[in-house]
Design an enzyme around this catalytic site. Sequence first.
Site, mmCIF file in Angstrom:
data_model
loop_
_atom_site.group_PDB
_atom_site.id
_atom_site.type_symbol
_atom_site.label_atom_id
_atom_site.label_comp_id
_atom_site.label_asym_id
_atom_site.label_seq_id
_atom_site.Cartn_x
_atom_site.Cartn_y
_atom_site.Cartn_z
ATOM 1 N N VAL A 64 0.808 -1.227 0.000
ATOM 2 C CA VAL A 64 0.000 0.000 0.000
ATOM 3 C C VAL A 64 0.842 1.279 0.000
ATOM 4 O O VAL A 64 0.354 2.338 -0.394
ATOM 5 C CB VAL A 64 -0.997 0.045 1.190
ATOM 6 C CG1 VAL A 64 -2.020 -1.069 1.093
ATOM 7 C CG2 VAL A 64 -0.277 0.029 2.540
ATOM 8 N N SER A 142 -7.093 3.833 15.072
ATOM 9 C CA SER A 142 -6.753 3.168 16.339
ATOM 10 C C SER A 142 -7.079 4.090 17.497
ATOM 11 O O SER A 142 -6.989 5.318 17.366
ATOM 12 C CB SER A 142 -5.263 2.821 16.375
ATOM 13 O OG SER A 142 -4.871 2.465 17.679
ATOM 14 N N TYR A 155 3.212 5.469 15.273
ATOM 15 C CA TYR A 155 1.916 4.806 15.045
ATOM 16 C C TYR A 155 0.753 5.740 15.405
ATOM 17 O O TYR A 155 -0.208 5.877 14.645
ATOM 18 C CB TYR A 155 1.870 3.529 15.896
ATOM 19 C CG TYR A 155 0.653 2.673 15.704
ATOM 20 C CD1 TYR A 155 0.502 1.871 14.570
ATOM 21 C CD2 TYR A 155 -0.352 2.633 16.671
ATOM 22 C CE1 TYR A 155 -0.614 1.071 14.406
ATOM 23 C CE2 TYR A 155 -1.468 1.826 16.514
ATOM 24 C CZ TYR A 155 -1.597 1.046 15.382
ATOM 25 O OH TYR A 155 -2.708 0.252 15.212
ATOM 26 N N ALA A 157 0.739 9.007 15.523
ATOM 27 C CA ALA A 157 0.665 10.106 14.550
ATOM 28 C C ALA A 157 0.020 9.619 13.252
ATOM 29 O O ALA A 157 -0.825 10.309 12.661
ATOM 30 C CB ALA A 157 2.062 10.662 14.277
HETATM 31 P P1 NAP Z 1 -1.936 -7.893 11.347
HETATM 32 O O1 NAP Z 1 -2.521 -9.129 11.963
HETATM 33 O O2 NAP Z 1 -0.478 -7.653 11.451
HETATM 34 O O3 NAP Z 1 -2.406 -7.817 9.807
HETATM 35 C C1 NAP Z 1 -2.022 -6.773 8.979
HETATM 36 C C2 NAP Z 1 -1.802 -7.286 7.581
HETATM 37 O O4 NAP Z 1 -1.336 -6.184 6.762
HETATM 38 C C3 NAP Z 1 -0.735 -8.369 7.501
HETATM 39 O O5 NAP Z 1 -1.139 -9.414 6.649
HETATM 40 C C4 NAP Z 1 0.457 -7.620 6.933
HETATM 41 O O6 NAP Z 1 1.364 -8.453 6.238
HETATM 42 C C5 NAP Z 1 -0.220 -6.642 6.005
HETATM 43 N N1 NAP Z 1 0.679 -5.554 5.601
HETATM 44 C C6 NAP Z 1 1.756 -5.063 6.264
HETATM 45 N N2 NAP Z 1 2.366 -4.116 5.538
HETATM 46 C C7 NAP Z 1 1.657 -3.995 4.384
HETATM 47 C C8 NAP Z 1 1.794 -3.192 3.228
HETATM 48 N N3 NAP Z 1 2.813 -2.323 3.099
HETATM 49 N N4 NAP Z 1 0.898 -3.319 2.233
HETATM 50 C C9 NAP Z 1 -0.126 -4.209 2.328
HETATM 51 N N5 NAP Z 1 -0.299 -5.018 3.393
HETATM 52 C C10 NAP Z 1 0.581 -4.919 4.415
HETATM 53 O O7 NAP Z 1 -2.603 -6.579 11.972
HETATM 54 P P2 NAP Z 1 -4.059 -6.356 12.620
HETATM 55 O O8 NAP Z 1 -3.897 -6.373 14.091
HETATM 56 O O9 NAP Z 1 -5.049 -7.231 11.961
HETATM 57 O O10 NAP Z 1 -4.281 -4.832 12.207
HETATM 58 C C11 NAP Z 1 -5.103 -4.428 11.118
HETATM 59 C C12 NAP Z 1 -5.335 -2.932 11.230
HETATM 60 O O11 NAP Z 1 -5.963 -2.643 12.477
HETATM 61 C C13 NAP Z 1 -4.052 -2.096 11.202
HETATM 62 O O12 NAP Z 1 -4.262 -0.906 10.499
HETATM 63 C C14 NAP Z 1 -3.819 -1.802 12.663
HETATM 64 O O13 NAP Z 1 -3.053 -0.625 12.844
HETATM 65 C C15 NAP Z 1 -5.234 -1.633 13.150
HETATM 66 N N6 NAP Z 1 -5.387 -1.807 14.584
HETATM 67 C C16 NAP Z 1 -5.086 -2.980 15.195
HETATM 68 C C17 NAP Z 1 -5.243 -3.084 16.568
HETATM 69 C C18 NAP Z 1 -4.938 -4.352 17.304
HETATM 70 O O14 NAP Z 1 -4.999 -4.321 18.544
HETATM 71 N N7 NAP Z 1 -4.617 -5.446 16.647
HETATM 72 C C19 NAP Z 1 -5.695 -2.003 17.302
HETATM 73 C C20 NAP Z 1 -5.998 -0.826 16.656
HETATM 74 C C21 NAP Z 1 -5.853 -0.734 15.287
HETATM 75 P P3 NAP Z 1 2.710 -8.978 6.998
HETATM 76 O O15 NAP Z 1 2.270 -9.656 8.263
HETATM 77 O O16 NAP Z 1 3.339 -9.879 5.993
HETATM 78 O O17 NAP Z 1 3.521 -7.740 7.295
#
Ligand code: NAP
Length: 249
Positions: A64, A142, A155, A157
């Site tokens: 992305v 978030s 993060y 920011a």
């Molecule tokens: P996750 O399990 O790490 O999944 C994120 C996915 O995005 C992974 O498959 C990752 O691939 C992929 N990714 C990383 N860099 C990328 C790039 N440059 N282009 C395209 N895809 C990419 O994370 P999640 O916890 O599900 O989080 C999803 C969203 O929710 C994020 O925006 C995160 O900031 C937000 N969020 C999460 C939480 C939480 O507590 N988990 C809380 C608040 C907000 P790789 O693993 O191969 O890098």
Amino acid sequence: MTKLKDKVAFITGAAQGIGKAIAFALAKEGASIIISDINLELATQTAKEVESLGVKTLALKTNVSDLNDVEKSVEEAVKVMGRIDLLVNNAGITKDGLFIRMKKEDWDLVLSINLTGVFNLCKTISPLMMKQRSGKIINIASIVGEMGNAGQANYAASKAGVIGLSKTLARELASREITVNAVAPGFIQTAMTDKIPEEIKQKMLTQIPLGKLGRPEDVAAAVLFLASPAADYVTGQVINVNGGMLMNT
Ligand code: NAP
């Protein structure tokens, strides 16, 4: 269920975690799903699982943070699916460390994926939605973007930026019947939070009134609402899914 019948959803970072749960939630309502992720192997596997619900899927490798890559993916998505009705900007990473020790490259990397990534997708897909005179954009922010968090300056920011970008696009795109909203999760059980040391997790739990981490499905439910016709009159909002950890006025 058919709330999203004939709709096509493009979800970034959808191979696992919250993005995967969103893919399932939208597919269960009949949407065709584009699973876009930097990890094509996992994206392909997830697309197969989602396809078993009886919807059309497409797995795409997209970084992305790279506008060219995004443009190529969107072109391919439109070629295969014909249109894009729903965009969920979910891809995101963390690179934590106290600000005093934070390296410039860790700042740049997190901003380039979490914020510029959202810009790249909105820049490429919003013109298609403007032509259609319809569309829904849902950006995953978030709780940290609203309240800050020691050790996550980059993060926090990036996610505060996502909220500002969402509200601005909501104002700019409203006249074309496009809604733009954000979902701000608290602490959700995924690979991202699995990295957090156990004692910090226990401390966090004391600050969550519901006393537990959220599930990816909890976030997906809020996204499904925003993606559905039930939210046609909702734009420029941030929906908090955080177990009560932050209560805004
Ligand atoms: P996750 O399990 O790490 O999944 C994120 C996915 O995005 C992974 O498959 C990752 O691939 C992929 N990714 C990383 N860099 C990328 C790039 N440059 N282009 C395209 N895809 C990419 O994370 P999640 O916890 O599900 O989080 C999803 C969203 O929710 C994020 O925006 C995160 O900031 C937000 N969020 C999460 C939480 C939480 O507590 N988990 C809380 C608040 C907000 P790789 O693993 O191969 O890098």
